[in-house]
Design an enzyme around this catalytic site. Sequence first.
Site, mmCIF file in Angstrom:
data_model
loop_
_atom_site.group_PDB
_atom_site.id
_atom_site.type_symbol
_atom_site.label_atom_id
_atom_site.label_comp_id
_atom_site.label_asym_id
_atom_site.label_seq_id
_atom_site.Cartn_x
_atom_site.Cartn_y
_atom_site.Cartn_z
ATOM 1 N N GLY A 98 -29.883 80.316 32.410
ATOM 2 C CA GLY A 98 -30.936 81.256 32.797
ATOM 3 C C GLY A 98 -30.768 82.592 32.110
ATOM 4 O O GLY A 98 -31.149 83.636 32.646
ATOM 5 N N GLY A 99 -30.209 82.559 30.917
ATOM 6 C CA GLY A 99 -29.849 83.793 30.212
ATOM 7 C C GLY A 99 -31.010 84.615 29.699
ATOM 8 O O GLY A 99 -30.822 85.773 29.331
ATOM 9 N N THR A 100 -32.218 84.051 29.667
ATOM 10 C CA THR A 100 -33.367 84.838 29.213
ATOM 11 C C THR A 100 -34.131 85.453 30.374
ATOM 12 O O THR A 100 -35.126 86.148 30.174
ATOM 13 C CB THR A 100 -34.346 83.966 28.406
ATOM 14 O OG1 THR A 100 -34.818 82.900 29.228
ATOM 15 C CG2 THR A 100 -33.670 83.409 27.159
ATOM 16 N N LEU B 206 -32.374 88.835 35.434
ATOM 17 C CA LEU B 206 -30.975 89.217 35.590
ATOM 18 C C LEU B 206 -30.096 88.552 34.544
ATOM 19 O O LEU B 206 -29.122 89.138 34.078
ATOM 20 C CB LEU B 206 -30.486 88.852 36.999
ATOM 21 C CG LEU B 206 -29.072 89.323 37.358
ATOM 22 C CD1 LEU B 206 -28.973 90.851 37.288
ATOM 23 C CD2 LEU B 206 -28.672 88.833 38.738
ATOM 24 N N LYS C 76 -29.783 77.869 48.863
ATOM 25 C CA LYS C 76 -28.502 78.373 48.349
ATOM 26 C C LYS C 76 -27.329 77.811 49.146
ATOM 27 O O LYS C 76 -26.256 77.540 48.583
ATOM 28 C CB LYS C 76 -28.494 79.903 48.374
ATOM 29 C CG LYS C 76 -29.397 80.521 47.309
ATOM 30 C CD LYS C 76 -29.482 82.035 47.427
ATOM 31 C CE LYS C 76 -30.424 82.604 46.368
ATOM 32 N NZ LYS C 76 -30.563 84.071 46.460
#
Length: 312
Positions: free
Chosen positions: A10-12, A15, A138
Amino acid sequence: MEKSRILVVGGTGYLGRRIVRASLDDGHPTYVLYRREIGVDIDKVQILMSFKKQGAHLVEGSFSDHRSLVDAIKQVDVVICAISGVHFRSNQILLQLKLVDAIKEAGNIKRFLPSEFGMDPARMGHALAPGRVPFDDKMVVRKAIEDAGIPFTYVSANCFAGYFVGGLCQLGKIVPSRDSVCLLGDANVKAIFVDEDDIAMYTIKTIDDPRMLNKTLYIRPPENILSQREVVEAWEELIGKELSKSSISVEDFLANLKGQDLATQEGLAHFYHIFYEGCLTNFEIGDGGEEASQLYPEVTYTRVKDYLKQYV
């Protein structure tokens, strides 16, 4: 000591891109999962290319391809996941169960940081529906991590400054008004606000810290533990003007949930727990967690009053 190799999933994202930068800035060999599902999203591709120029390694992998995840994970020591967990973007939290399976098979990961970064879901079992959905999801992921015996760190970062401070704690507003503000109840309930770059920095600090193994990091910068009223007053001081104020009672606020779309209901429920109930500050951390600013006093975090200066 040699820095751990970090894979960011989820690097793009909002956060995630900050976590990638913080990892690179701290000298970690940094790997960013490049998902085939990216399609023709040119903005994300350009973000990935910018990471590559800064020294990050792009690794192809997909949640729909278990072997690709295992192969990516075998190249690193730590996995950080920053995929979205809110419905106004896309709630993808349960996709992490595929990551858990891949980490378990790979067998080499010394720390997994799942996508949390907000309220501590372990303390939100009472949350209003449908706002409780991301918390429940979660907790499902946490159980899978712990059942698999995967070493972990959970990060509870409270209120993202961009979404809360910018709009003076009003849902649906991200730029402060120079004229008026709606106060939530008496507006004196304390919340906790954290700059997103600081969240990323504190997160990376935990990676090679044995004190954070199998614990929760609570980011509670002491000067950012403020009520909505105090945030508004900080803004008024900066612009030299008092805002016109209205207020909404808890009864009227909860009544607004009815008939709203799912994402709005979720947001309203979270605002209720934060600004009426005080869920961020009504407990002591205890033995299962550590407070970030105490653990890492060398970090100069962004104060709310300074964060607001960009809007003047």
